[in-house]
Design a protein around this motif. Structure first.
Motif, PDB file in Angstrom:
ATOM      1  N   TRP A   1      46.722  -9.137  13.166  1.00  0.00           N
ATOM      2  CA  TRP A   1      46.599 -10.532  12.767  1.00  0.00           C
ATOM      3  C   TRP A   1      46.065 -10.708  11.354  1.00  0.00           C
ATOM      4  O   TRP A   1      46.415 -11.671  10.668  1.00  0.00           O
ATOM      5  CB  TRP A   1      45.683 -11.263  13.752  1.00  0.00           C
ATOM      6  N   SER A   2      45.212  -9.831  10.891  1.00  0.00           N
ATOM      7  CA  SER A   2      44.619 -10.017   9.565  1.00  0.00           C
ATOM      8  C   SER A   2      45.524  -9.482   8.467  1.00  0.00           C
ATOM      9  O   SER A   2      45.696 -10.108   7.424  1.00  0.00           O
ATOM     10  CB  SER A   2      43.249  -9.354   9.494  1.00  0.00           C
ATOM     11  N   SER A   3      46.127  -8.321   8.693  1.00  0.00           N
ATOM     12  CA  SER A   3      46.944  -7.708   7.646  1.00  0.00           C
ATOM     13  C   SER A   3      48.404  -8.125   7.731  1.00  0.00           C
ATOM     14  O   SER A   3      49.129  -8.041   6.747  1.00  0.00           O
ATOM     15  CB  SER A   3      46.847  -6.185   7.719  1.00  0.00           C
ATOM     16  N   GLY A   4      48.839  -8.541   8.935  1.00  0.00           N
ATOM     17  CA  GLY A   4      50.242  -8.852   9.136  1.00  0.00           C
ATOM     18  C   GLY A   4      51.105  -7.631   9.352  1.00  0.00           C
ATOM     19  O   GLY A   4      52.328  -7.736   9.458  1.00  0.00           O
ATOM     20  N   SER A   5      50.482  -6.473   9.423  1.00  0.00           N
ATOM     21  CA  SER A   5      51.232  -5.244   9.622  1.00  0.00           C
ATOM     22  C   SER A   5      51.926  -5.250  10.987  1.00  0.00           C
ATOM     23  O   SER A   5      51.323  -5.621  11.995  1.00  0.00           O
ATOM     24  CB  SER A   5      50.286  -4.048   9.533  1.00  0.00           C
ATOM     25  N   ILE A   6      53.189  -4.831  11.012  1.00  0.00           N
ATOM     26  CA  ILE A   6      54.009  -4.878  12.215  1.00  0.00           C
ATOM     27  C   ILE A   6      54.476  -3.483  12.600  1.00  0.00           C
ATOM     28  O   ILE A   6      54.810  -2.671  11.723  1.00  0.00           O
ATOM     29  CB  ILE A   6      55.213  -5.811  12.002  1.00  0.00           C
ATOM     30  N   SER A   7      54.512  -3.235  13.903  1.00  0.00           N
ATOM     31  CA  SER A   7      55.028  -1.972  14.423  1.00  0.00           C
ATOM     32  C   SER A   7      56.039  -2.255  15.521  1.00  0.00           C
ATOM     33  O   SER A   7      55.889  -3.223  16.274  1.00  0.00           O
ATOM     34  CB  SER A   7      53.892  -1.116  14.994  1.00  0.00           C
ATOM     35  N   TYR A   8      57.036  -1.392  15.608  1.00  0.00           N
ATOM     36  CA  TYR A   8      58.052  -1.485  16.647  1.00  0.00           C
ATOM     37  C   TYR A   8      58.231  -0.124  17.305  1.00  0.00           C
ATOM     38  O   TYR A   8      58.090   0.923  16.662  1.00  0.00           O
ATOM     39  CB  TYR A   8      59.406  -1.905  16.072  1.00  0.00           C
ATOM     40  N   SER A   9      58.617  -0.153  18.571  1.00  0.00           N
ATOM     41  CA  SER A   9      59.032   1.086  19.194  1.00  0.00           C
ATOM     42  C   SER A   9      60.408   1.451  18.641  1.00  0.00           C
ATOM     43  O   SER A   9      61.178   0.578  18.231  1.00  0.00           O
ATOM     44  CB  SER A   9      59.080   0.932  20.712  1.00  0.00           C
ATOM     45  N   ASP A  10      60.728   2.727  18.665  1.00  0.00           N
ATOM     46  CA  ASP A  10      62.013   3.170  18.137  1.00  0.00           C
ATOM     47  C   ASP A  10      63.173   2.559  18.917  1.00  0.00           C
ATOM     48  O   ASP A  10      64.242   2.328  18.358  1.00  0.00           O
ATOM     49  CB  ASP A  10      62.102   4.696  18.190  1.00  0.00           C
ATOM     50  N   SER A  11      62.966   2.287  20.193  1.00  0.00           N
ATOM     51  CA  SER A  11      64.049   1.803  21.029  1.00  0.00           C
ATOM     52  C   SER A  11      64.479   0.372  20.694  1.00  0.00           C
ATOM     53  O   SER A  11      65.577  -0.045  21.056  1.00  0.00           O
ATOM     54  CB  SER A  11      63.656   1.888  22.504  1.00  0.00           C
TER      55      SER A  11
END
Length: 121
Positions: A53-63
């Protein structure tokens, strides 16, 4: 107390799209992280995507990378998951998760009630 309420699941054909929403409500809170997980019967909970929430960094699973997009609307206190090019293997119950601090308390995980997504072939 904080509540996460999900909406937007349903039945869609392969190749179709759905958008899930997760609205946060309750007493004064501070969000550290929010994301989406999914689960099919007999299998473990699987990470889908999250956003700091603070940095806005996003992660996704490979699928789901390249097909799903996680986003947020701070004004509405709502998290979204746009799911495109859905595949039958995306069929699952999707859960919204938030690592949230209520007042001056420690950050703890909160979960939505889950919403069913079914993709037909």
């Amino acid at each position: 107390q904080v509540q996460l309420v999900e909406s937007g699941g349903g039945l869609v054909q392969a190749g179709g799209s759905l958008r899930l929403s997760c609205a946060v409500s309750g007493r004064t809170w501070t969000t550290e992280n929010m994301g989406w997980f999914r689960q099919t019967p007999g299998k473990e909970l699987q990470f889908v995507a999250d956003v700091d929430w603070s940095s806005g960094s996003i992660s996704y699973s490979d699928s789901v990378k390249g097909r799903f997009t996680i986003s947020r609307d701070n004004a509405k206190d709502t998290l979204y998951l746009q799911m495109n090019n859905l595949k039958p293997e995306d069929t699952a119950v999707y859960y919204c998760n938030g690592r949230i601090r209520v007042g001056s308390g420690p950050a703890t995980p909160y979960w939505g009630q889950g919403t069913q997504v079914t993709v037909s072939s």
